[in-house]
Design a protein around this motif. Structure first.
Motif, PDB file in Angstrom:
ATOM      1  N   SER A  33       0.820  -1.215   0.000  1.00 34.96           N
ATOM      2  CA  SER A  33       0.000   0.000   0.000  1.00 34.96           C
ATOM      3  C   SER A  33       0.854   1.265   0.000  1.00 34.96           C
ATOM      4  CB  SER A  33      -0.943  -0.002   1.206  1.00 34.96           C
ATOM      5  OG  SER A  33      -0.199  -0.069   2.425  1.00 34.96           O
ATOM      6  N   GLN A  34       1.992   1.217   0.674  1.00 37.10           N
ATOM      7  CA  GLN A  34       2.870   2.384   0.716  1.00 37.10           C
ATOM      8  C   GLN A  34       3.382   2.733  -0.676  1.00 37.10           C
ATOM      9  OE1 GLN A  34       3.148   3.969   3.460  1.00 37.10           O
ATOM     10  NE2 GLN A  34       5.122   4.966   3.731  1.00 37.10           N
ATOM     11  N   ARG A  37       0.648   4.208  -2.728  1.00 37.96           N
ATOM     12  CA  ARG A  37       0.374   5.586  -2.332  1.00 37.96           C
ATOM     13  C   ARG A  37       1.383   6.543  -2.961  1.00 37.96           C
ATOM     14  NH1 ARG A  37      -0.002   7.319   3.919  1.00 37.96           N
ATOM     15  NH2 ARG A  37       2.140   6.538   3.892  1.00 37.96           N
ATOM     16  N   LEU A  41       0.425   9.516  -5.668  1.00 39.02           N
ATOM     17  CA  LEU A  41       0.802  10.910  -5.460  1.00 39.02           C
ATOM     18  C   LEU A  41       1.623  11.437  -6.639  1.00 39.02           C
ATOM     19  CD1 LEU A  41       1.711  10.810  -1.668  1.00 39.02           C
ATOM     20  CD2 LEU A  41      -0.257  11.941  -2.699  1.00 39.02           C
ATOM     21  N   ALA A 229       4.688   9.811   2.858  1.00 36.99           N
ATOM     22  CA  ALA A 229       4.796   8.614   2.018  1.00 36.99           C
ATOM     23  C   ALA A 229       6.087   7.857   2.330  1.00 36.99           C
ATOM     24  CB  ALA A 229       4.750   9.002   0.557  1.00 36.99           C
TER      25      ALA A 229
END
Length: 229
Positions: A33-34, A37, A41, A229
Motif C-alpha cells: 500500500s505504501q 500511495r 501521489l 509517504a
C-alpha cells in the motif's frame, strides 16, 4: 588427495550495502500500500501539472478579449512555460539526487500551485510570461524526480509498467483541462481555468461567487502528502 595446479578459487562474497539490501528486499516482495500511495501521489502531480501546462492555451482567447490585446501577442507567454520546463529539467532536475526526491517534489508542487494562482493576477503580457516561465521551472524540477521516485520504490519486474503509466499523466491532465475549461470559463471567466470551485475539505461558509482553489490546493496537497509517504 590434493590436486596441485587446480584453478578452483574460493567463493568471494560481495559486500552488502544499504542500497543493495533495500533494492533486494523491494525486488523480492510484492507491491504494498505504501508503494501504491507513492505512485498515486506522483501520478496526481503529473496530472495536475498537465492541466497547468495546457490551460494557458485555453485561456488566451478570453484573456485577449478581456485585455483588448490581439491573440498573437501571447506567443511569448505560451512558449514561456515550455522554456521553463526545459530550464527546470536542466538546472534543477538534479536536485533530487543531492537533497532527496521528496523535498524536491514538495517544493516543485508548491511552486506550481503558487505560480498558477499568480497567473490569474497578471494584468499584462509581460507579467503573464514571467509567471508562466516560473511555473514551467517548477514542473521541470519535479517531473524527473517523479520518475526517479517510482524507479526507486517499485520492484524491477513491474517498474517499467508503472513508469509507462506515469508517462501518460501529463496527457491525462491536458485532456481533463480541455473538458472542464468551458464550464469553468462560463462560470468564472478566464480566471476560472486556473481555479476550481469545489473544495477538497469540509464545506465552509464563503462569499458568494468566490471560487475555490481546488486545482492548486490539490497540487500543494499532493506535494506535501509525500512527506508522509
Amino acid at each position: 588427495m590434493d590436486i596441485e595446479g587446480s584453478d578452483a578459487s574460493p567463493h568471494v562474497s560481495m559486500p552488502v550495502t544499504l542500497q543493495s539490501e533495500v533494492e533486494r528486499r523491494i525486488n523480492g516482495s510484492t507491491i504494498g500500500s505504501q508503494q501504491f500511495r507513492v505512485f498515486f501521489l506522483c501520478l496526481s502531480i503529473g496530472v495536475l501539472d498537465g492541466y497547468d501546462l495546457s490551460n494557458m492555451a485555453l485561456a488566451v482567447p478570453l484573456v485577449a478579449r478581456d485585455w483588448g490585446v490581439e491573440s498573437g501577442h501571447f506567443g511569448a507567454a505560451l512558449a514561456a512555460v515550455m522554456v521553463g520546463v526545459a530550464a527546470g529539467n536542466i538546472v534543477l532536475g538534479w536536485l533530487g539526487d543531492r537533497f532527496g526526491r521528496r523535498p524536491v517534489l514538495i517544493l516543485s508542487s508548491a511552486a506550481m500551485g503558487v505560480f498558477s494562482l499568480l497567473t490569474m493576477t497578471a494584468t499584462d503580457v509581460t507579467v503573464l510570461t514571467i509567471w508562466r516561465f516560473l511555473l514551467g521551472m517548477g514542473f521541470g524540477a519535479g517531473i524527473p524526480n517523479t520518475y526517479a521516485m517510482i524507479a526507486d520504490v517499485m520492484p524491477s519486474r513491474q517498474r517499467l509498467l508503472f513508469m509507462t503509466i506515469l508517462t501518460a499523466a501529463t496527457s491525462i491532465g491536458a485532456i481533463a483541462g480541455g473538458l472542464i475549461a468551458p464550464a469553468l470559463t462560463a462560470a468564472f471567466g478566464w480566471q476560472g481555468i486556473f481555479v476550481n470551485r469545489r473544495p477538497i475539505g469540509p464545506p465552509c461558509r464563503r462569499a458568494k461567487g468566490t471560487p475555490r482553489r481546488r486545482v492548486d490546493r490539490l497540487k500543494l496537497g499532493a506535494g506535501f502528502a509525500l512527506l508522509a509517504a
